[in-house]
Design an enzyme around this catalytic site. Structure first.
Site, mmCIF file in Angstrom:
data_model
loop_
_atom_site.group_PDB
_atom_site.id
_atom_site.type_symbol
_atom_site.label_atom_id
_atom_site.label_comp_id
_atom_site.label_asym_id
_atom_site.label_seq_id
_atom_site.Cartn_x
_atom_site.Cartn_y
_atom_site.Cartn_z
ATOM 1 N N ASP A 178 1.621 95.614 8.860
ATOM 2 C CA ASP A 178 2.403 96.838 8.687
ATOM 3 C C ASP A 178 2.211 97.291 7.237
ATOM 4 O OD1 ASP A 178 4.053 99.001 9.065
ATOM 5 O OD2 ASP A 178 5.729 97.886 9.900
HETATM 6 C C1 BGC Z 1 6.412 101.232 9.914
HETATM 7 C C2 BGC Z 1 5.398 101.249 11.045
HETATM 8 C C3 BGC Z 1 4.458 102.412 10.874
HETATM 9 C C4 BGC Z 1 3.801 102.341 9.512
HETATM 10 C C5 BGC Z 1 2.806 103.454 9.251
HETATM 11 C C6 BGC Z 1 5.763 101.379 8.549
HETATM 12 O O1 BGC Z 1 6.706 101.602 7.569
HETATM 13 O O2 BGC Z 1 7.143 100.028 9.982
HETATM 14 O O3 BGC Z 1 6.054 101.305 12.264
HETATM 15 O O4 BGC Z 1 3.514 102.420 11.901
HETATM 16 O O5 BGC Z 1 4.826 102.417 8.528
HETATM 17 O O6 BGC Z 1 3.389 104.691 9.129
#
Ligand code: BGC
Length: 762
Positions: A304
C-alpha cells in the site's frame, strides 16, 4: 460491448445458488483465468535488464501530472514533478503511475516508456476505481446491501468499461476487508461484517472488473486489498494494530480475500496494519506461505501507499534499506510510492542480502501481467482520448447507477405505512444539510466522479412529484456545525408541510481512510434539528446519509420511517425518489448491524454467546449486557423492510439427521400478504449448539432474493451439507463435527423467522 443485461436467475441468485455454481465447469474456466502465463520473450528480456531497470519495474508512483488528482487524494509526499516523472519513465525507473489524469497524461508517459526507453517496456496505469469511474455507483458497502452479487459484477464491469476507456489498466479494487467495528471509517469501501456475503461480493467484483480476458480494452486488472485483516484494526482506529487468533483470522478475515483470488484476481495489495506483531508488508507467512503456498496465487503483490517505509515508524525496520529488504523478502513484489525499491534493491542484490533469482521472479510476475493486459502488443491500447469521452456517463451506465442506487436503499422502519409517499396532494418539507446541492452525492473514495454531475435529493424528488412546487427545501443545519437561524427556518417549513423528509447524517469526509469516529451518531447539531422538527408533530421520514452503520437516537430513531441511503452516487436523488414514492419497493438489507449505542462496537451479529447470555426480554443481573441496554442491535445485519407484508411459515426439513457425506434440505413458505409487490431477501442461519470450540450465536449460510406479487407465496429451499457446518478447529484446520444444529430461515440475523434443528451424524 458493455454487458448490463442481467438474467432473472442471476439477479435473484443467492448464496445457495452461488454455491452450486462454484461446482460448475464455468467456475473451472475462471480458475484458469487465475493463472499467469509467462510469454517466452519475458526471460530473455529480464536477462537484458540492469538491476536498476529491474527495480524500476517494481516501483509504482503516484502520478505527478500538474499537481494532479493523485496528489490531492493521498498524503502529500515528496514526489517528482511531471517532467521528472516522464524522464523516470524514459530511464526505466518506473513500472507505472496511479491516479493519473486521463488519456492525454497516459499518452505522454507511455510514449517515454514504450517508445523512448532503452528496453521499451510499457508502463501500467493504475487507479482507485472503487465505485465507478465517471459514473459513480453506490459506495461498495451500500451495494452489498442489495444482497445481489451479480449487481456488483455489473457495476464493476461498467466502471471498468469507462476507466479502461481513459487509459487505466489496473484498479486498486475490490477492497474486501471484513469490518466489524463501525468506528472504522473504511468499512464503507468493503463488503460489510459477514464473511460469506463479503466473499460473494468480492468474487463478483473481480469477475466484473477483469471479465474473461485481461487483454480486453473494456476490462481492468483487479487488486484484492488490503491483505490482510485491515478491517480488524484495534478500536476501529485506522492504521492501528491487529491482534487476532489464527482461528478468527481464517474463519472471519481471510475468506473474502481467498474468494477474490479464487475468482481470478491477479494482483493483491498488502495492508498497512500489523497482524500479531508482524506488519503485513513484512510478513512472509502472509504474503508468501499462505498466499502463494497454500492458496496458489500466481499474480503480483503491491505494497500500500508507502507501506514498506511505514515499517520504520512501526518499529519493525531500522531504516529505508531494511524496510525494502523486509518487504521484498516477505513477498511484496512492487513498492507503491516510497521509492525504496528503486533506491535500495539494486544494492541489496549486489550485497547478497536479496537473491538475484528472487528479484527476477518478481520482475517476471510484473512483466507477465503487463503482457496479459496486452500492453506489450500495444502499449496504447487503453489510451484513446476519443474513446475516453465516448464512454463517459452513457445513459445505460447512469441507468445502472439508478438501479444499483435503489437496490442499495434499506428501509429500516415504516410505521403506519407512511411510505411510499403519494406523488401529489401533499406538501413536503425536505429538511437537512443533505436536502439539496452538489455535495456529498458521489461519496468517499471517488477519484474521477463529480458531485456536479450527480442528481441531488431535491432534484430527484421534484421530478417524481406531480407538482414540483409542493416541495419546500430548508437546510436546517450544517453537518457538524449549526446553521444560524437554520432550526427556526426548518421548523417553519415543517409547519407548512404535511410530511417532512429529513436528510441527515454523515458527509463524505466522515468515512473512508483515516476517518475513524469515537461516536457513530448523527452529529449533534443535526440531532438537535431532528428533535426540533419532530416536535412539530408532522410525520417524518428520515433519509440517512452515511458510510457506516450508525447508532440512532432520540427523534431520529423515533421517526415514523427511516431509510438507510448511504452514498448512492450519480443517481442519488432519482434512486431515493424511486423508493420514497413507490416506483420501487425497497429490497436492501443491512450488511452491517446498527447497534443500540456506539459503545457496543465492535458489534456484529455472529458474536459468541458467552457463559452468561441474557435471555430475550428483561435485562437480568450478572448477565452479558451493558448497563441499561441488551447486547443486541437496533437494526441487525440482514434487516430491511419492503412495501409488501411478508410472512414466514411452513418450515420443513427433509430429515432429522444429516450424515457427513449427505445433504439436508430445509424450506419455508414466504408469502406476501400485502397489496404491493415486494422482493424479499430470505436468509438461512445456523447455530452449532455444542462444539470443541464455541460457535457464534448465528451464522449466515445462504440467502435468496425472491420477487413476490401481492398475494403470492413461494417455497424457498436451501440445501445444507457438512461443509456448510464446518469451522476452524483447535488444530486450525477446517472440520465438521457431529452434533445438533439450530437452523433459521429468517428475514434478519436477529429475527425468529421459522426454525428447526437437525443432527450432523458421523
Ligand atoms: C489506500 C489504498 C489506495 C492507495 C492508493 C492508500 O492510502 O490505503 O486503498 O489504493 O492509497 O491510492
Amino acid at each position: 460491448m458493455l454487458d448490463m443485461r442481467v438474467s432473472r436467475r442471476a439477479a435473484l441468485m443467492g448464496a445457495g445458488a452461488v454455491a452450486a455454481w462454484i461446482a460448475t465447469p464455468a467456475r473451472a474456466l475462471l480458475h484458469a483465468a487465475g493463472r499467469v502465463t509467462v510469454p517466452t520473450f519475458v526471460d530473455p528480456l529480464i536477462r537484458r535488464m540492469t538491476l536498476e531497470e529491474k527495480a524500476g519495474q517494481l516501483s509504482l508512483m503516484a502520478s505527478a501530472w500538474g499537481g494532479g488528482i493523485a496528489a490531492s487524494l493521498n498524503p502529500a509526499s515528496a514526489g517528482s514533478n511531471f517532467q521528472q516523472q516522464v524522464e523516470e519513465a524514459r530511464q526505466g525507473q518506473l513500472t507505472g503511475v496511479f491516479n493519473g489524469n486521463g488519456a492525454t497524461m497516459a499518452r505522454i508517459l507511455q510514449t517515454a516508456a514504450a517508445r523512448e526507453s532503452r528496453l521499451k517496456i510499457p508502463l501500467i496505469f493504475a487507479a482507485d476505481i472503487i465505485h465507478g469511474h465517471r459514473t459513480i455507483f453506490p459506495v461498495p458497502l451500500a451495494e452489498v446491501a442489495s444482497f445481489e452479487p451479480d449487481l456488483a459484477r455489473r457495476t464493476a464491469a461498467a466502471a471498468a468499461f469507462e476507466a479502461s476507456g481513459s487509459g487505466i489498466d489496473w484498479t486498486f479494487s475490490p477492497m474486501v476487508d471484513v469490518a466489524r467495528d463501525q468506528r472504522w471509517g473504511r468499512g464503507v469501501e468493503g463488503g460489510g461484517e459477514d464473511p460469506l456475503l463479503g466473499s460473494l461480493f468480492a468474487a463478483a467484483r473481480v469477475r466484473g472488473f477483469q471479465g474473461e480476458d485481461l487483454k480486453s480494452t473494456e476490462h481492468l486488472l483487479a487488486c484484492i486489498k488490503h491483505f490482510a485483516a485491515y478491517g480488524a484494526a484495534e478500536s476501529g482506529l485506522d492504521y492501528n494494530v491487529v491482534d487476532v487468533s489464527d482461528r478468527r483470522l481464517r474463519e472471519v478475515y481471510l475468506p473474502t480475500y481467498k474468494a477474490g483470488f479464487d475468482a481470478g484476481a491477479l494482483s493483491g495489495m498488502a495492508s498497512f496494519n500489523e497482524i500479531n506483531g508482524v506488519p503485513s508488508t513484512g510478513n512472509h507467512w502472509l504474503q508468501t506461505d499462505l498466499l502463494r503456498g497454500e492458496w496458489g496465487f500466481q499474480g503480483f503483490v503491491v505494497s500500500d501507499y508507502t507501506g514498506d517505509e511505514e515499517m520504520i515508524a512501526a518499529g519493525y525496520a531500522k531504516d529505508g534499506r531494511d524496510a525494502a529488504r523486509l518487504a521484498f523478502l516477505a513477498g511484496v513484489d512492487m513498492s507503491m510510492q516510497s521509492g525504496l525499491y528503486r533506491k535500495y534493491l539494486p544494492d541489496l542484490v549486489r550485497s547478497g542480502a536479496v537473491p538475484q533469482a528472487k528479484l527476477d521472479q518478481s520482475v517476471r510476475r510484473v512483466l507477465a501481467l503487463k503482457a496479459m493486459l496486452g500492453l506489450f502488443d500495444d502499449p496504447f491500447r487503453r489510451i484513446d482520448e476519443k474513446r475516453e469521452a465516448a464512454r463517459s456517463m452513457l445513459p445505460a451506465t447512469r441507468a445502472l447507477a439508478r438501479e444499483a442506487g435503489r437496490k442499495a436503499i434499506v428501509m429500516l422502519k415504516n410505521e403506519g405505512d407512511l411510505l411510499p409517499l403519494p406523488r401529489s396532494g401533499k406538501r413536503i418539507a425536505l429538511i437537512g444539510p443533505f436536502a439539496s446541492g452538489a455535495h456529498d452525492l458521489v461519496g468517499p473514495w471517488v477519484v474521477y466522479g463529480d458531485d456536479a454531475k450527480a442528481i441531488d435529493l431535491a432534484t430527484g424528488i421534484r421530478s417524481a412529484l406531480a407538482n414540483p412546487a409542493s416541495l419546500i427545501v430548508a437546510p436546517g443545519s450544517g453537518v457538524e456545525q449549526p446553521l444560524r437561524g437554520g432550526i427556526e427556518q426548518a421548523v417553519a417549513a415543517a409547519r407548512q408541510a404535511d410530511v417532512v423528509i429529513l436528510a441527515i447524517g454523515e458527509d463524505s469526509g466522515m468515512s473512508g481512510e483515516a476517518q475513524s469516529r469515537t461516536e457513530i451518531i448523527v452529529p449533534p447539531p443535526q440531532q438537535e434539528l431532528a428533535e426540533a422538527v419532530a416536535s412539530t408533530g408532522k410525520p417524518m421520514v428520515v433519509v440517512l446519509k452515511h458510510g457506516r452503520a450508525l447508532a440512532l437516537e432520540g427523534a431520529v430513531a423515533g421517526a415514523q420511517a427511516i431509510l438507510a441511503t448511504w452514498f448512492l452516487g450519480t443517481e442519488t436523488g432519482n434512486a431515493t425518489a424511486d423508493v420514497l414514492f413507490g416506483a420501487y419497493s425497497p429490497s436492501g438489507r443491512l450488511p452491517a448491524s446498527f447497534p443500540l449505542r456506539s459503545g457496543q462496537e465492535p458489534y456484529y451479529y455472529a458474536h459468541k454467546p458467552t457463559g452468561r447470555p441474557n435471555p430475550p426480554g428483561e435485562l437480568q443481573p450478572y448477565k452479558a449486557h451493558f448497563r441499561g441496554i441488551p447486547n443486541a442491535a437496533l437494526y441487525p445485519f440482514g434487516h430491511g423492510l419492503t412495501y409488501g407484508k411478508i410472512e414466514y411459515s411452513g418450515f420443513k426439513q427433509s430429515a432429522r439427521a444429516l450424515p457427513m457425506t449427505g445433504a439436508i434440505e430445509v424450506s419455508a413458505t414466504i408469502s406476501n400478504r400485502g397489496s404491493r409487490a415486494a422482493e424479499e431477501v430470505v436468509q438461512l442461519y445456523i447455530h452449532d449448539r455444542v462444539a470443541s470450540v464455541t460457535r457464534p450465536v448465528r451464522e449466515l449460510k445462504a440467502f435468496r432474493k425472491v420477487a413476490l406479487a401481492p398475494g403470492q407465496s413461494e417455497v424457498v429451499r436451501f440445501t445444507l451439507r457438512s461443509n456448510d457446518l464446518a469451522f476452524i478447529g483447535r488444530d486450525n484446520r477446517l472440520r465438521a463435527e457431529p452434533g445438533t444444529f439450530d437452523v433459521w430461515i429468517a428475514p434478519s440475523a436477529e429475527s425468529d423467522g421459522v426454525r428447526g434443528s437437525f443432527d450432523l451424524t458421523a
